[in-house]
Design a protein around this motif. Sequence first.
Motif, PDB file in Angstrom:
ATOM      1  N   GLU A  73       0.267  21.392  20.284  1.00  0.00           N
ATOM      2  CA  GLU A  73       0.142  22.492  21.255  1.00  0.00           C
ATOM      3  C   GLU A  73       1.495  23.048  21.669  1.00  0.00           C
ATOM      4  O   GLU A  73       1.619  24.232  21.970  1.00  0.00           O
ATOM      5  N   ARG A  74       2.514  22.205  21.669  1.00  0.00           N
ATOM      6  CA  ARG A  74       3.861  22.634  22.083  1.00  0.00           C
ATOM      7  C   ARG A  74       4.673  23.198  20.927  1.00  0.00           C
ATOM      8  O   ARG A  74       5.823  23.560  21.100  1.00  0.00           O
ATOM      9  N   ARG A  75       4.066  23.240  19.724  1.00  0.00           N
ATOM     10  CA  ARG A  75       4.697  23.801  18.529  1.00  0.00           C
ATOM     11  C   ARG A  75       6.091  23.216  18.280  1.00  0.00           C
ATOM     12  O   ARG A  75       7.092  23.936  18.233  1.00  0.00           O
ATOM     13  N   PRO A  76       6.154  21.907  18.077  1.00  0.00           N
ATOM     14  CA  PRO A  76       7.454  21.268  17.838  1.00  0.00           C
ATOM     15  C   PRO A  76       8.022  21.654  16.476  1.00  0.00           C
ATOM     16  O   PRO A  76       7.277  22.045  15.569  1.00  0.00           O
ATOM     17  N   GLU A  77       9.334  21.512  16.350  1.00  0.00           N
ATOM     18  CA  GLU A  77       9.948  21.694  15.035  1.00  0.00           C
ATOM     19  C   GLU A  77       9.428  20.635  14.077  1.00  0.00           C
ATOM     20  O   GLU A  77       9.229  20.897  12.902  1.00  0.00           O
ATOM     21  N   ARG A  78       9.248  19.429  14.617  1.00  0.00           N
ATOM     22  CA  ARG A  78       8.676  18.364  13.814  1.00  0.00           C
ATOM     23  C   ARG A  78       8.035  17.329  14.711  1.00  0.00           C
ATOM     24  O   ARG A  78       8.359  17.205  15.889  1.00  0.00           O
ATOM     25  N   ILE A  79       7.113  16.612  14.113  1.00  0.00           N
ATOM     26  CA  ILE A  79       6.479  15.464  14.750  1.00  0.00           C
ATOM     27  C   ILE A  79       6.850  14.266  13.889  1.00  0.00           C
ATOM     28  O   ILE A  79       6.645  14.290  12.675  1.00  0.00           O
ATOM     29  N   VAL A  80       7.413  13.244  14.495  1.00  0.00           N
ATOM     30  CA  VAL A  80       7.729  12.013  13.775  1.00  0.00           C
ATOM     31  C   VAL A  80       6.807  10.928  14.328  1.00  0.00           C
ATOM     32  O   VAL A  80       6.836  10.638  15.524  1.00  0.00           O
TER      33      VAL A  80
END
Length: 130
Positions: free
Chosen positions: A54-61
């Motif tokens: 929902e927060r539109r991260p650059e990436r999720i690790v």
Amino acid sequence: MPRDATVTGDVGPTGPRLTAAVRWSGATAVVTVTGELDRDTQEPLREALATALERRPERIVVDCAQLAFCDSTGLNLLLTTRLEAIEAGGALELAALSPPVARVFDITGVIAVFTVYEELPGELAQGEQP
């Protein structure tokens, strides 16, 4: 869900079978998964990943250091979320796969589509400072 939060699944005799905690390091969501990921326990991770997306991260690790087991349901959840992250302009990456979990990813060939770190990258280890 607040900025940094933990989602707990069904509780068994020794505690929750799966928890998923989201914390942020800049524009990266770090999702720490603990326990056993299967059809019956996937909801905390699904919720944590949806919150991160929902927060539109650059990436999720996804930090898998404490993930003891993952079945095909978990693989499908991670694959689906990876595609959603790519569609949103980001990425989903994995870190610290335990040998049993890495074996499932390897046997199924799923490992080839993910960026996988042997351990959580150092810049993500501490999270965002207040």
